[in-house]
Scaffold this motif. Structure first.
Motif: not given
Length: 519
Positions: A460-479
C-alpha cells in the motif's frame, strides 16, 4: 447401507484382516530393518497398531502400524541417542505428546502445513529409504561391514561408500532382489489387479515366499550364493515364559531430562501425527460408506498406541495408507479387520517364527525399494513442476534439506520458502486501483481487499508513493472486514502529507486514528 455393529460383518472383516496381515507382516519387518531397530520391534508395533489403536480409533477403515515415513527419524534418533532403550523413552513421550494434542483438539495441525512441503517430506524420505536399502539389495550387509555402507542420513561420504560395494557384492542377494522387484512391478500392473483371486495374495507376501524358495534352491544347487543367517530375518523363538518376557525391551527413564530425548520425542510426535492425519483423510476418501473419522480421537488412539510401544519395545506407529487401502479393497466394513490383523501378527511370532527367520533381507529391501519409489515417484516431480514455482520450490527445497541435512531442517527450509511465497502474495493482493476522469481531474480510486494486515503495509505504501502529484485519491475500505492498525497509520500519514503534494484525499468507511496528536 452402513454397518450397524462392529460384529455384524465378520464374514467381510475377517478375510480383509487376513489380507492386511499378509501385507503388513513383511512391511513390519522391512521398516524395522530400514530403521536400524531390532526386527521384532516392527512386529510389536504392528500388533499394537492393530489391536490397541484399532480398538480406540474412531476410523473403521484406517489401519495403523510402523510407517515408512518415520524410518529416517527413527534411524537418526537411535544413532544419536546411542541406545534402543533410550529411544523407547522418546517413543513413549511422543505418544504422550500426541495424546495431549488429541485432548486439546489439535487435530487441525495438518491444515497448517503446505501440501508442497508434506509431499516434499515424503519424497525426501522415499529417496533416503532407497539409498539405505542398496546394501541389503546388493548383499553387502553381513556382519560388521554393514555400518560402513549405511552412514547417517547427513553423512557426505555416502557416495564414496557406495563406490566400494563392487568388491563385496552378494550375487545371491542381487538375484533375489531382482526377482522380487520384478514380482512387485508385475503385481502393480492393471491387468493383475483385475484378477479377483490375486487380491488374496499381496505382492509383498509373494516376494517373501519366492525369496525363501530361491534361497533354499541356492543352498542345494549353488552354496556360494546361499544367504546365511546374518543376511536373513532374525527373530527370537519363544519356547518358555521366560523367553516370552525376553521379547520385550523397556525404556530407560533415567534419561528423562536428556534434551535430545525430548527433541526426538517432539519430532516423532509431530511427524507421526501429520502422517496419521493425512492417511486418515485418504482412508475416508476411499471408504465406500463415506464415513468421516474424528481426527482428535485418532490422535488420542495413536498417542496411546505409541505410549504402549515405548513401554514394551515397539517402533512408533501411524495410520498407514498402504494397509488402509488393502483393508478397504479387501471388503472390510468395520475396524474389526484392523484388530484381527493385529491378532494374526501376534500369533505369527509363536506359530511360524522358524519360517519368518528364513526370509532374506534382500526380499525386504526390494519391498522397501518399491515403497521408497512410490513416495518419490517421477510423476510427483512432474506434477509439482506443472503447478508452478510457488509449489515446486518449497517441494524441492524440502527434499534437498532432508537428503543433505536432516528431516527437521528440510521441513523448516520448505516451510520458510512457502511462507515467503505467502508474504509475496499478500504484498501483491492488498488492493486494486481504478483510474477515471472527473471534474476535479484524474481520480485514482484504491479499493482495499477484504482483510488488510500489516503484511500488506509495504504494497500500500508503494502504491500511494507512486501516485502523481495533483491527483484526486479515493481510498475505499467498504469491502474490508479487517484493516490492521499499521495500514490505518499508513493511510493517515498519507492524508497528512497529501496537501504538500497538492493531492486531494477522500476515504470511504475508514476510521481515523491519532498519530502524534494529529487526526
Amino acid at each position: 447401507m452402513r454397518p450397524k455393529t462392529l460384529f455384524s460383518h465378520l464374514s467381510s472383516d475377517l478375510p480383509a484382516g487376513l489380507v492386511v496381515f499378509l501385507v503388513a507382516l513383511p512391511l513390519c519387518l522391512g521398516i524395522a530393518l530400514a530403521s536400524g531397530a531390532p526386527l521384532f520391534s516392527g512386529i510389536i508395533a504392528g500388533v499394537i497398531g492393530g489391536i490397541v489403536v484399532g480398538m480406540l480409533s474412531g476410523s473403521h477403515t484406517s489401519v495403523s502400524g510402523p510407517a515408512a515415513g518415520l524410518t529416517v527419524i527413527v534411524l537418526n534418533a537411535i544413532n544419536e541417542l546411542g541406545a534402543f532403550d533410550v529411544f523407547l523413552l522418546a517413543v513413549f513421550l511422543a505418544g504422550l505428546f500426541q495424546f495431549v494434542m488429541g485432548i486439546v483438539k489439535a487435530g487441525v495441525i495438518g491444515y497448517y502445513f503446505p501440501t508442497s512441503v508434506i509431499k516434499g517430506m515424503l519424497a525426501g524420505i522415499g529417496i533416503i529409504l532407497i539409498i539405505k536399502q542398496i546394501p541389503y539389495a546388493l548383499g553387502v550387509s553381513d556382519g560388521g561391514s554393514l555400518a560402513e555402507y549405511i552412514p547417517l542420513v547427513n553423512d557426505w561420504e555416502t557416495v564414496n561408500d557406495l563406490r566400494n560395494l563392487g568388491q563385496d557384492l552378494g550375487w545371491g542377494a542381487i538375484i533375489i532382489t531382482a526377482v522380487s522387484l520384478g514380482i512387485l512391478v508385475l503385481w502393480d500392473k492393471p491387468f493383475m489387479k483385475r484378477v479377483s483371486y490375486i487380491k488374496l495374495f499381496p505382492g509383498p507376501l509373494i516376494v517373501v515366499v519366492f525369496g525363501i524358495l530361491i534361497n533354499q534352491l541356492f543352498n542345494v544347487s549353488a552354496p556360494s550364493m546361499y544367504l546365511e543367517e546374518s543376511n536373513r530375518v532374525i527373530l527370537p523363538i519363544v519356547d518358555s515364559w521366560e523367553g516370552f518376557k525376553g521379547l520385550f525391551t523397556f525404556p530407560d527413564f533415567s534419561e528423562i531430562f536428556n534434551s535430545d530425548v525430548w527433541l526426538a520425542a517432539i519430532t516423532i510426535g509431530i511427524i507421526a501425527s501429520l502422517e496419521t492425519l493425512l492417511s486418515l483423510e485418504a482412508a475416508d476418501k476411499i471408504d465406500p460408506y463415506k464415513r468421516i473419522s474424528p481426527p482428535n480421537k485418532e490422535l488420542i488412539a495413536q498417542g496411546t498406541g505409541n505410549m504402549v510401544n515405548g513401554l514394551i519395545g515397539g517402533l512408533p506407529v501411524t495410520a498407514v495408507i498402504v494397509r488402509s487401502s488393502a483393508n478397504v479393497n479387501s471388503g472390510a466394513k468395520t475396524k474389526i479387520s484392523a484388530i484381527f490383523h493385529g491378532i494374526l501378527l501376534f500369533g505369527s511370532v509363536f506359530l511360524i517364527p522358524g519360517i519368518l527367520n528364513l526370509i532374506p533381507l534382500a526380499s525386504l529391501a526390494a519391498i522397501l525399494l518399491q515403497v521408497g519409489y512410490k513416495l518419490a515417484r517421477f510423476s510427483l516431480f512432474k506434477s509439482q513442476v506443472k503447478l508452478g514455482w510457488d509449489q515446486f520450490l518449497p517441494f524441492i527445497i524440502t527434499i534437498l534439506g532432508i537428503v543433505l541435512f536432516d528431516l527437521l531442517i528440510g521441513i523448516g527450509l520448505g516451510m520458510g520458502v512457502a511462507i515467503v511465497y505467502i508474504l509475496l502474495r499478500n504484498f501483491q493482493n492488498s488492493h486494486f486501483e481504478e483510474k477515471y476522469i472527473k471534474e476535479k481531474g484524474e481520480t485514482i480510486k484504491i479499493t482495499l481487499s477484504e482483510e488488510v494486515s500489516f503484511l500488506n503495509k509495504g504494497a500500500l505504501m508503494k502504491a500511494l508513493d507512486e501516485i502523481p502529484d495533483g491527483k484526486h485519491v479515493i481510498i475505499d475500505g467498504s469491502k474490508s472486514k479487517v484493516i490492521d492498525y499499521d495500514v490505518l497509520e499508513v493511510i493517515e500519514n498519507f492524508k497528512t502529507n497529501a496537501p504538500s503534494r497538492n493531492i486531494d484525499v477522500d476515504t470511504i468507511k475508514i476510521r481515523g486514528i491519532k498519530i502524534d496528536g494529529l487526526h
